[in-house]
Design an enzyme around this catalytic site. Structure first.
Site, PDB file in Angstrom:
ATOM      1  N   ASP A  79       0.793  -1.232   0.000  1.00  0.00           N
ATOM      2  CA  ASP A  79       0.000   0.000   0.000  1.00  0.00           C
ATOM      3  C   ASP A  79       0.822   1.276   0.000  1.00  0.00           C
ATOM      4  OD1 ASP A  79      -2.496  -0.811  -0.403  1.00  0.00           O
ATOM      5  OD2 ASP A  79      -3.129  -0.794   1.674  1.00  0.00           O
ATOM      6  N   ASP A 123     -14.351  32.627 -35.402  1.00  0.00           N
ATOM      7  CA  ASP A 123     -15.174  32.140 -36.492  1.00  0.00           C
ATOM      8  C   ASP A 123     -16.287  31.251 -35.912  1.00  0.00           C
ATOM      9  OD1 ASP A 123     -16.085  31.067 -38.779  1.00  0.00           O
ATOM     10  OD2 ASP A 123     -14.188  30.244 -39.462  1.00  0.00           O
ATOM     11  N   GLY A 137     -11.601  27.385 -37.098  1.00  0.00           N
ATOM     12  CA  GLY A 137     -12.431  27.528 -38.300  1.00  0.00           C
ATOM     13  C   GLY A 137     -11.609  27.653 -39.564  1.00  0.00           C
ATOM     14  N   LEU A 138     -10.655  28.583 -39.558  1.00  0.00           N
ATOM     15  CA  LEU A 138      -9.827  28.815 -40.744  1.00  0.00           C
ATOM     16  C   LEU A 138      -9.012  27.559 -41.059  1.00  0.00           C
ATOM     17  CD1 LEU A 138      -8.661  30.773 -42.838  1.00  0.00           C
ATOM     18  CD2 LEU A 138      -6.943  31.417 -41.147  1.00  0.00           C
TER      19      LEU A 138
HETATM   20  S1  SF4 Z   1      -6.522  -4.038  -2.647  1.00  0.00           S
HETATM   21 FE1  SF4 Z   1      -6.554  -2.482  -1.047  1.00  0.00          FE
HETATM   22  S2  SF4 Z   1      -5.144  -3.221   0.481  1.00  0.00           S
HETATM   23 FE2  SF4 Z   1      -4.739  -4.372  -1.336  1.00  0.00          FE
HETATM   24  S3  SF4 Z   1      -3.094  -3.236  -2.354  1.00  0.00           S
HETATM   25 FE3  SF4 Z   1      -5.023  -2.486  -3.217  1.00  0.00          FE
HETATM   26  S4  SF4 Z   1      -5.500  -0.738  -1.961  1.00  0.00           S
HETATM   27 FE4  SF4 Z   1      -4.009  -1.893  -0.826  1.00  0.00          FE
END
Ligand code: SF4
Length: 528
Positions: free
Chosen positions: A36, A280, A415-416
């Site tokens: 994460d 235009d 336009g032109l």
């Molecule tokens: S599913 Fe959720 S917990 Fe898993 S990597 Fe993606 S954001 Fe993170």
């Protein structure tokens, strides 16, 4: 949670990160697996922030799942407090951590930290990023803000809070500048801004203002409704994106503050109204446009396109399910049925079926439009790194309307240009397979051999050649003085070609001389 290659919104903990990162003196402890930490890149790489988000991840691994992950969380929270010395802590879990049910709120409470700790319950399997930001902001306000004590000083300058700007928001920082400027011009004092730049003490004194300005309903809507209930603060309903909406917003501020806004309204409206009339007419009028984005920007873009630029909005939609009703209402005003979906394939199908001339969308629609060969401008998150420009580029207020004009109009062929492209589409330089002229030397081999007649017409534009191109026809078709004058109005670099085409047109029809009408008949003929 639905897994997909592309997604309009991240999980709700990214929304919480947007709030924490926007604020000062806040630290967020996120119970999350190792992977994460990718979320940091959204802020450091896409937004180009100069510091990483104030987030400590517990980064538990697969092998930790059999052991005591609650202890891992407590250690991380304690260490984060000692290391970062925050004024306020947020604690929560990401999607995977939700499944191990460790209860970050309860665990943090057991630590008895000497600062307020706000636990976040963000159900990742049902909700998404904007909801996560709105809920985090609401939990902060619920925990800290209190109504004003005592009666309002009747002589005090009217004041407001500005609610909604966050980190990783589409032009939020620049929009905030525009709103501050407008309020200062009207004579309204800003009591606090949140979440962007706010500290815990700013959230605590939100109740002291007379009213609230809601910049982005996706993020500030729930807080504004809460403050209306608890602190009796009314809030603005118009998002000032576009000239008409900005004028309405100023009028609304006048009503909420009791101040006279006639002078501010009379000052003018930026360049958009004149710019959109100055070109235009076939350049803008009736262009078929498809609009998709978050609710705030999609509603605003559709309104500007229809009311201020003379486009025809053929499709309107959003991925913001929480604000689907508002988008549906705007679509209905335009005689459309709104597309409410977070499935980009459904959006692609709609764009393909409608075949618009311009797409106003997100980074996702930019990809779709590019594949379909349609002009596109990005008007909303999710965005690409280049949608965080170094230059000042707000969307709100009159200056924002100028920026929006450029954004919407520049991807279109003028336009032109349109006439010329049609007129010269068979020319060796302008045909569809021709490489761009600035690449000609490197791609000389790739250039198709011009037909003899075309090659002759396309001789290099030296002074002598220009003189030849400017000479009256030798083919016996004369030019009236008016027609010569009219020809002189055509840009020099295409004038020779226009002369030849017109003469050929006249010759083929056996005309004795070329008049102004002949030029325009030829133009219409070659534009077909
Ligand atoms: S599913 Fe959720 S917990 Fe898993 S990597 Fe993606 S954001 Fe993170």
């Amino acid at each position: 949670m639905k897994l997909t290659v592309w997604t309009y919104e991240a999980p709700p903990h990214v929304g919480a990160m947007r709030v924490a990162t926007a604020m000062e003196g806040v630290h967020y402890v996120l119970h999350a697996p190792q992977g994460d930490t990718y979320a940091d890149l959204l802020f450091t790489m896409i937004e180009r922030r100069d510091h990483r988000p104030p987030v400590t991840y517990t980064t538990f691994q697969a092998r930790d799942l059999g052991a005591d992950t609650a202890e891992i969380f407590k250690d991380a929270a304690r260490e984060a407090y000692e290391r970062f010395d925050p004024e306020l802590m947020l604690v929560g879990a990401s999607c995977t951590a939700e499944l191990i049910q460790d209860d970050p709120g309860g665990l943090a409470k057991a630590l008895n930290l000497p600062v307020p700790v706000v636990p976040l319950e963000l159900p990742s399997y049902q909700r998404k990023e904007n909801w996560g930001a709105a809920e985090t902001f609401l939990q902060l306000v619920r925990a800290l803000a209190r109504p004003r004590e005592g009666a309002r000083d009747p002589d005090a300058q009217p004041s407001c809070n500005i609610l909604g700007p966050t980190a990783l928001g589409f032009r939020h920082r620049d929009d905030l500048e525009e709103i501050r400027r407008l309020l200062a011009r009207i004579g309204v004092r800003v009591n606090a801004v949140a979440p962007l730049t706010a500290r815990a003490r700013d959230i605590a004194r939100l109740g002291e203002a007379d009213f609230n300005v809601v910049m982005y309903p996706e993020i500030a809507g729930p807080v504004a409704r809460h403050l209306e209930r608890v602190c009796r603060q009314p809030f603005t309903k118009t998002v000032p994106i576009g000239v008409n909406a900005t004028r309405e917003f100023i009028t609304e501020i006048g009503a909420l503050s009791g101040l006279d806004v006639a002078d501010v309204l009379a000052e003018g409206a930026g360049r958009l109204p004149w710019w959109s009339r100055s070109v235009d007419s076939n350049y803008l009028t009736g262009k078929r446009v498809f609009v998709f984005g978050d609710a705030t920007h999609a509603i605003a873009a559709a309104r500007i396109a229809a009311e201020e630029l003379g486009f025809e909005v053929v499709g309107l939609g959003t991925y913001s399910r929480e604000l689907a009703r508002e988008v549906r209402a705007q679509a209905e005003r335009l005689g459309l049925e709104a597309l409410i979906t977070d499935d980009h394939l459904e959006v692609e199908d709609a764009i393909t079926a409608l075949a618009p001339e311009l797409v106003l969308g997100t980074q996702m629609e930019r990809h779709i439009a590019k594949r379909l060969g349609i002009a596109c401008a990005v008007i909303s998150a999710p965005v690409h790194v280049q949608d965080f420009p170094a230059r000042y580029s707000p969307q709100m207020g009159f200056e924002g309307a100028n920026v929006v004009f450029d954004t919407f109009v520049h991807p279109l062929v003028m336009g032109l240009e349109e006439h010329l492209l049609a007129m010269f589409r068979d020319d060796f330089e302008f045909n569809d397979s021709a490489v761009p002229s600035h690449l000609a030397s490197e791609h000389a081999v790739a250039r198709p051999e011009p037909a003899p007649a075309v090659a002759e017409a396309a001789a290099p534009a030296s002074a002598a050649d220009t003189a030849v191109l400017e000479r009256p026809a030798e083919a016996g078709v004369g030019w009236t003085p008016e027609a010569e004058k009219e020809l002189g109005k055509i840009p020099f670099f295409v004038r020779g070609k226009a002369r030849r085409n017109t003469e050929r047109f006249a010759q083929e029809r056996g005309l004795a001389s070329i008049t102004v009408e002949t030029i325009y008949d030829a133009k219409a003929h070659f534009s077909r």
